[in-house]
Scaffold this motif. Structure first.
Motif, short mmCIF file in Angstrom:
data_model
loop_
_atom_site.label_atom_id
_atom_site.label_comp_id
_atom_site.label_asym_id
_atom_site.label_seq_id
_atom_site.Cartn_x
_atom_site.Cartn_y
_atom_site.Cartn_z
N UNK A 149 4.04 16.64 -13.05
CA UNK A 149 4.83 15.55 -12.48
C UNK A 149 4.50 15.34 -11.02
N UNK A 150 4.31 16.43 -10.28
CA UNK A 150 3.99 16.29 -8.86
C UNK A 150 2.60 15.67 -8.66
N UNK A 151 1.67 15.98 -9.56
CA UNK A 151 0.36 15.33 -9.47
C UNK A 151 0.50 13.81 -9.65
N UNK A 152 1.35 13.42 -10.60
CA UNK A 152 1.55 11.98 -10.81
C UNK A 152 2.23 11.33 -9.61
N UNK A 153 3.21 12.01 -9.04
CA UNK A 153 3.88 11.45 -7.88
C UNK A 153 2.89 11.29 -6.72
N UNK A 154 2.03 12.27 -6.53
CA UNK A 154 1.01 12.14 -5.50
C UNK A 154 0.07 10.98 -5.78
N UNK A 155 -0.31 10.82 -7.05
CA UNK A 155 -1.22 9.72 -7.40
C UNK A 155 -0.59 8.37 -7.18
N UNK A 156 0.73 8.26 -7.34
CA UNK A 156 1.41 6.98 -7.19
C UNK A 156 1.47 6.50 -5.74
N UNK A 157 1.04 7.32 -4.79
CA UNK A 157 0.92 6.83 -3.42
C UNK A 157 -0.37 6.04 -3.23
N UNK A 158 -1.23 6.05 -4.25
CA UNK A 158 -2.47 5.29 -4.23
C UNK A 158 -2.45 4.20 -5.28
N UNK A 159 -3.61 3.71 -5.69
CA UNK A 159 -3.66 2.67 -6.72
C UNK A 159 -2.91 3.11 -7.98
N UNK A 160 -2.01 2.26 -8.43
CA UNK A 160 -1.13 2.60 -9.55
C UNK A 160 -1.39 1.66 -10.71
N UNK A 161 -1.78 2.19 -11.88
CA UNK A 161 -2.06 1.33 -13.03
C UNK A 161 -0.89 0.40 -13.33
N UNK A 162 -1.22 -0.87 -13.61
CA UNK A 162 -0.19 -1.85 -13.94
C UNK A 162 0.51 -2.44 -12.75
N UNK A 163 0.11 -2.04 -11.55
CA UNK A 163 0.74 -2.56 -10.33
C UNK A 163 -0.33 -3.04 -9.37
#
Length: 582
Positions: A65-79
């Motif tokens: 989950x923390x890896x995903x949260x970190x990734x969401x600070x960058x390009x986010x699929x569908x957004x």
């Protein structure tokens, strides 16, 4: 407003130096999801650094989950844009802070269009970054009200007009303190106080008319808590920020929490939105909420600033029943009342005294009748689960640079789900059970059980924690086939155990009970037919729970046992299911 990391270190040093008599108590729930705890933790349970393994948790779900949260600070699929510029997450179980991590940036953009600042002007997020927590402020106001209830100065079922006479007009004379706390007053959801002269802002709130008859509907309302902030101040004969500091944040050592942070802390505060209406530019260090800002930064509904650690302390104090170390902000019976649902007449809108209850959309697999929390418009959330002794904090600046970039609800759900999945559900029999992932369809199919002597009885243990939905989403179904799997038909079942549905069921679903059920079903077959049985989990993709597990499977006809799942695990064809040890 400093000292977060130092506080954690000092807590650990103090506990070690003090010896066994003063050390924090051992892990109580042992990282178990299927052993809900009664009451509250000991007030001696204070936050201290540790690891998932030390707290009896599985690290993998949390780290994922923390890896995903970190990734969401960058390009986010569908957004088109990142989900948020930055985030800080804290997860604690039995007082052990198993993760406290920061991602992304405190400050990243220069305008509402999302123009990025030069790299040297961007500021990294840190674990002790201070956030505008927005509506999490309401929790502090609620605690302040309940402290006055304990003091005998306020009664929950007394009309607010008894304490604030100017509130009694426009059909509000019967509205009680409890109805403000549970959002059942009927008052409007929003006001725009910044458009009024300063001297008219509070009087305007107190003169509002209900949009619905008090007590007849749930309607989330900022004016409810603006009014409660006035009530607290009036009864204490002191400003709200002073009351919160002297009776909540001060005693709990929440040094990084307060209203109107000083300019010296500006570089430690996460930026929020570039506002053009009202024309405020990039907001940082002032309340993002326009009403709280217009009220001088101090209001009952928004305006507070805090850190993940400080909110973790507050959450732990409530999981402890109102005590934290040598300090106590509420009595256990008051916290119990705070976490009691008073909105049973409004399904889906569970609400205690200030706290939201059992809201799967951001509490995910931690949801249950006593699971409490709140969210904030700026991208913040706090979830506390007394049944598992867990606290989850997620702070983001999702409105930086604009609220129009969307919600951070997927992150809220992901971090709460991670804590739920990190907690163990021990096999009911033997060393393994069969588990299905929380969010993916799966089938567990038996081998051909051969010709039967007639009806076959199926018995098994089931742990079912799924989304309860009027349309039957997320069910566990038992099905049978007598034609080699070409077609399947449902097998009605009956379940026994805490929270089990009454009578025959076509499928099993439910959440919050956290207990294994004993389940039985009868396969309608003719003598000589070849029978197969399967367990099918059919979740939707929204608001999943902890998932489902089955164990102790037995299939028998009148003459013999056709399948003993404990002795013959190879007798299954798992498609999406897997053996689970914990």
């Amino acid at each position: 407003m400093r000292g977060t990391l130092l506080a954690l270190v000092l807590t650990a040093i103090t506990a070690t130096a003090a010896g066994p008599a003063c050390a924090s108590p051992p892990v109580g729930a042992g990282g178990r999801f299927d052993r809900p705890q009664d009451g509250f933790s000991s007030a001696e349970t204070v936050l201290r650094p540790g690891s998932p393994e030390q707290a009896g948790l599985a690290a993998a779900p949390i780290d994922d989950a923390l890896r995903r949260i970190g990734a969401w600070t960058g390009p986010t699929p569908g957004r088109e844009h990142p989900m948020f510029a930055g985030a800080v997450a804290l997860l604690a179980h039995d007082g052990v802070v198993v993760r406290h991590e920061a991602f992304g940036k405190e400050v990243r953009y220069s305008d509402a269009q999302g123009t990025e600042l030069p790299p040297q002007q961007q500021e990294p997020m840190r674990p002790d970054t201070i956030f505008d927590v927005a509506s999490l402020t309401k929790l502090f106001t609620s605690i302040a009200v309940l402290q006055q209830v304990e003091d005998g100065d306020v009664d929950l079922d007394t009309p607010v007009a008894h304490y604030l006479p100017e509130f009694g007009g426009q059909g509000k004379q019967s509205i009680t303190v409890r109805q403000l706390l549970t959002h059942t007053s009927g008052l409007p959801s929003e006001v725009q106080l910044w458009k009024l002269p300063p001297q008219e802002r509070i009087p305007h709130v107190l003169r509002l008319s209900p949009e619905k008859p008090p007590g007849t509907a749930y309607q989330y309302s900022d004016p409810n808590f603006i009014t409660l902030g006035v009530l607290v101040s009036r009864m204490a004969d002191a400003p709200l920020d002073q009351v919160v500091r002297e009776r909540i944040t001060g005693p709990l050592g929440m040094d990084d929490t307060g209203y109107n942070p000083p300019p010296s802390e500006l570089h430690h505060i996460a930026a929020t939105e570039f506002q053009t209406e009202p024309p405020r530019g990039m907001v940082r260090g002032e309340p993002h909420d326009e009403n709280a800002w217009s009220l001088g930064g101090v209001a009952g509904e928004a305006g507070l600033f805090s850190t993940a650690h400080d909110l973790g302390v507050l959450g732990q104090a409530l999981v402890n029943g109102g005590g934290y170390g040598e300090q106590r902000i509420l009595q256990p019976e008051t916290v119990e009342r705070m976490l009691t649902d008073y909105n049973g007449a409004f399904p889906g809108d569970g609400h205690g005294l200030g706290f939201e209850l059992d809201q799967r959309w951001y509490m995910a697999g931690l949801s249950g009748p006593r699971t409490a929390g709140h969210t904030g418009f700026t991208g913040t959330s706090l979830v506390l689960d007394p049944d598992s002794r867990s606290v989850v904090v997620l702070l983001t600046n999702r409105v930086h640079p604009t609220r129009e970039w969307g919600s951070n609800n997927p992150a809220r759900e992901a971090i709460a789900q991670a804590m739920a999945e990190a907690l163990a559900v021990r096999p009911e029999r033997g060393s393994e059970s069969w588990g299905a992932p929380a969010a993916a369809p799966a089938t567990l199919r038996t081998r051909d059980l051969g010709p039967v002597a007639g009806q076959a009885e199926v018995s098994f243990d089931a742990f079912v924690d799924t989304q309860r939905d009027p349309d039957g989403a997320d069910p566990l179904l038992l099905e049978s086939s007598v034609d080699g799997g070409a077609s399947w038909r449902p097998v009605p079942v009956t379940a026994n155990g805490p929270g089990a549905p009454e009578g025959p069921q076509q499928s099993l679903a439910g959440s919050g009970h956290r207990a294994w059920w004993q389940v039985r079903g009868t396969v309608d077959a003719q003598p000589g037919q070849h029978v197969q049985v399967r367990w099918r989990y059919a979740p939707d993709k929204q608001y999943t729970g902890r998932g489902v597990l089955v164990d102790g499977i037995s299939v028998a006809d009148r003459d013999r046992t056709l399948l003993d799942g404990e002795r013959e695990p190879q007798g299954f064809d798992p498609r999406g299911w897997a053996p689970v040890h914990r």
